[in-house]
Design a protein around this motif. Structure first.
Motif, mmCIF file in Angstrom:
data_model
loop_
_atom_site.group_PDB
_atom_site.id
_atom_site.type_symbol
_atom_site.label_atom_id
_atom_site.label_comp_id
_atom_site.label_asym_id
_atom_site.label_seq_id
_atom_site.Cartn_x
_atom_site.Cartn_y
_atom_site.Cartn_z
ATOM 1 N N ALA A 116 46.163 40.309 33.529
ATOM 2 C CA ALA A 116 46.575 41.242 32.480
ATOM 3 C C ALA A 116 46.466 40.614 31.099
ATOM 4 N N LEU A 117 46.858 39.340 30.994
ATOM 5 C CA LEU A 117 46.763 38.655 29.701
ATOM 6 C C LEU A 117 45.311 38.451 29.303
ATOM 7 N N LYS A 118 44.490 38.049 30.259
ATOM 8 C CA LYS A 118 43.060 37.874 29.976
ATOM 9 C C LYS A 118 42.438 39.174 29.464
ATOM 10 N N TYR A 132 37.702 34.302 26.914
ATOM 11 C CA TYR A 132 36.526 34.007 26.101
ATOM 12 C C TYR A 132 35.232 33.955 26.918
ATOM 13 N N ASP A 133 35.323 34.125 28.228
ATOM 14 C CA ASP A 133 34.157 33.948 29.092
ATOM 15 C C ASP A 133 32.943 34.751 28.635
ATOM 16 N N ALA A 134 33.160 35.984 28.240
ATOM 17 C CA ALA A 134 32.042 36.850 27.841
ATOM 18 C C ALA A 134 31.895 36.924 26.321
ATOM 19 N N ILE A 135 32.643 36.081 25.605
ATOM 20 C CA ILE A 135 32.647 36.178 24.143
ATOM 21 C C ILE A 135 31.998 34.971 23.475
ATOM 22 N N LEU A 136 32.294 33.758 23.971
ATOM 23 C CA LEU A 136 31.736 32.536 23.385
ATOM 24 C C LEU A 136 31.114 31.672 24.474
ATOM 25 N N PRO A 137 29.961 31.043 24.188
ATOM 26 C CA PRO A 137 29.343 30.166 25.190
ATOM 27 C C PRO A 137 30.105 28.863 25.387
ATOM 28 N N THR A 149 52.296 38.922 41.091
ATOM 29 C CA THR A 149 52.007 37.507 41.251
ATOM 30 C C THR A 149 51.673 36.924 39.886
ATOM 31 N N VAL A 150 51.700 35.608 39.797
ATOM 32 C CA VAL A 150 51.324 34.963 38.532
ATOM 33 C C VAL A 150 49.872 35.280 38.194
ATOM 34 N N TYR A 156 45.602 29.034 30.121
ATOM 35 C CA TYR A 156 44.441 29.175 31.007
ATOM 36 C C TYR A 156 43.892 30.596 30.952
ATOM 37 N N ALA A 157 44.778 31.585 31.046
ATOM 38 C CA ALA A 157 44.338 32.986 30.978
ATOM 39 C C ALA A 157 43.761 33.302 29.610
#
Length: 388
Positions: free
Chosen positions: A104-106, A136-141, A97-98, A130-131
């Motif tokens: 995988a890209l994230k 960056y979710d856990a890398i930059l605020p 699926t997309v 978007y991915a």
């Protein structure tokens, strides 16, 4: 490190690489092959990554993508005085699926960012940004995105994500990590009035094609503040693209898009760069060569990065204080590079993720405006986002 999602560079490209001069990019970079596997990463590197996903392409072309011609064009170029190591990680095939591709890209970009490696993504449809952002979710605020595009790509919130609506999902989906979104080269007739009004309401930045073409240096402070730069290849005028890539007669010239790529590379904050909506399925030599040159200029920019001071040592900068209306504006000019910043003060009564004074890249023209009692637009928008 788990790069199991990736497939090696094709044998066709590897055979072509063998015939190149030893001085070319292709002979100097490390390549993911079926025989040797994924090159080791040690930080301070740049990694090229193809993503063959285009099922959310709003134009519904959905061709089977092939980036071999782009790789051949890029490999055949000669590097500048580069001190960074470049690797080609191969391609990420579409998932079942997309959403599988997004995951995988994230994960792949998260690994690269954690290793201080700058990923360069060759897309597929631009919703892949978007991915990239979610990595960056856990890398930059807080994350700043610059989209080089004729469209804002905000889209209809109620509809599924596509290459023309991915920004709306970035804005509305938790966790809310987006601080600023800027579009370079937008063309009014490709954007609804509702989207234009929303950009203003959210204090996002938008620079029309005409004003950027008139003065390309206008984009430098915007790119200096970006973490992610996403380039839609259709922002380039169709006369310099291959036949199946032609979208609009108006757009950036080859020189302008390469200058934007170089400014992106020079920025110390840019940690990922992508070129999307590449509808390459085979021998599109014109699009392939332009894409290769965009890659070259981005890497050239990375190698020209200057580590600026944090403006603690007053011997490294000049400080200017101006009063505009009720605002005290504080500017800094680096004595090392000549570049300018303006201070955005932290508002202690506001619950946001900016817990200190933030320096916003700006141009000398912003200082000139301030001493003429005009509030610089970039500062005003950043200040307003700070208090929302």
């Amino acid at each position: 490190m788990n790069f199991s999602f990736l497939t090696p560079v094709s044998e066709d490209v590897l055979i072509y690489r063998q015939l190149l001069s030893p001085q070319t990019v292709g002979k100097k970079l490390q390549v993911h092959t079926s025989e040797d596997g994924v090159p080791s990463l040690s930080g301070g590197e740049i990694a090229l990554l193809g993503v063959l996903e285009n099922r959310r392409d709003a134009s519904k072309k959905n061709n089977r993508l092939n980036f071999d011609e782009i790789r051949k064009s890029f490999y055949a170029l000669f590097p500048g005085s580069w001190n960074t190591t470049c690797v080609d990680l191969g391609d990420l095939e579409p998932g079942e699926t997309v959403e599988d591709t997004y995951f995988a890209l994230k994960e792949t970009i998260s690994i690269l960012l954690s290793q201080k490696v700058i990923p360069i993504v060759l897309g597929g449809s631009q919703d892949l940004t978007y991915a990239n952002y979610r990595a960056y979710d856990a890398i930059l605020p807080m994350v700043n995105i610059v989209n080089v595009d004729a469209r804002f790509d905000l889209g209809e919130v109620s509809e599924a994500i596509t290459s023309k609506s991915f920004v709306g999902k970035i804005i509305l989906e938790e966790p809310y990590n987006l601080f600023n979104y800027a579009t370079l080269g937008y063309q009014t007739y490709f954007n609804s009035q509702e989207e234009i009004d929303l950009m203003k309401k959210l204090y996002f930045e938008a620079y029309r094609l005409g004003e950027v073409s008139k003065d390309i240096t206008l984009v430098e402070p915007v790119l200096r503040d970006a973490n992610i730069v996403s380039v839609d290849i259709s922002s380039v005028e169709s006369s310099i693209l291959s036949e199946n890539q032609k979208i609009s007669p108006n757009g950036f010239s080859g020189k302008e898009i390469c200058a934007i790529a170089r400014y992106s590379g020079i920025s110390n904050k840019v940690s990922s760069f992508g070129i999307f909506d590449l509808n390459t399925t085979g021998n599109e030599s014109q699009t392939a060569m332009l894409t290769a040159q965009i890659l070259w200029y981005f890497i050239e920019g990375v190698n020209a990065r200057i580590i600026e001071s944090d403006f603690v040592d007053d011997k490294t900068y000049q400080k200017y204080i101006t009063l505009v209306d009720d605002f005290e504006l504080i500017f800094y000019k680096s004595l090392k590079s000549g570049r300018w910043w303006i201070e955005i003060p932290f508002l202690s009564n506001v619950n946001n993720k900016l817990k200190k004074h933030t320096l916003l890249p700006c141009a000398k023209n912003d200082y000139d405006m301030a001493i003429n009692n005009i509030v610089p637009e970039r500062w005003y928008k950043a200040h307003q986002k700070n208090i929302l």
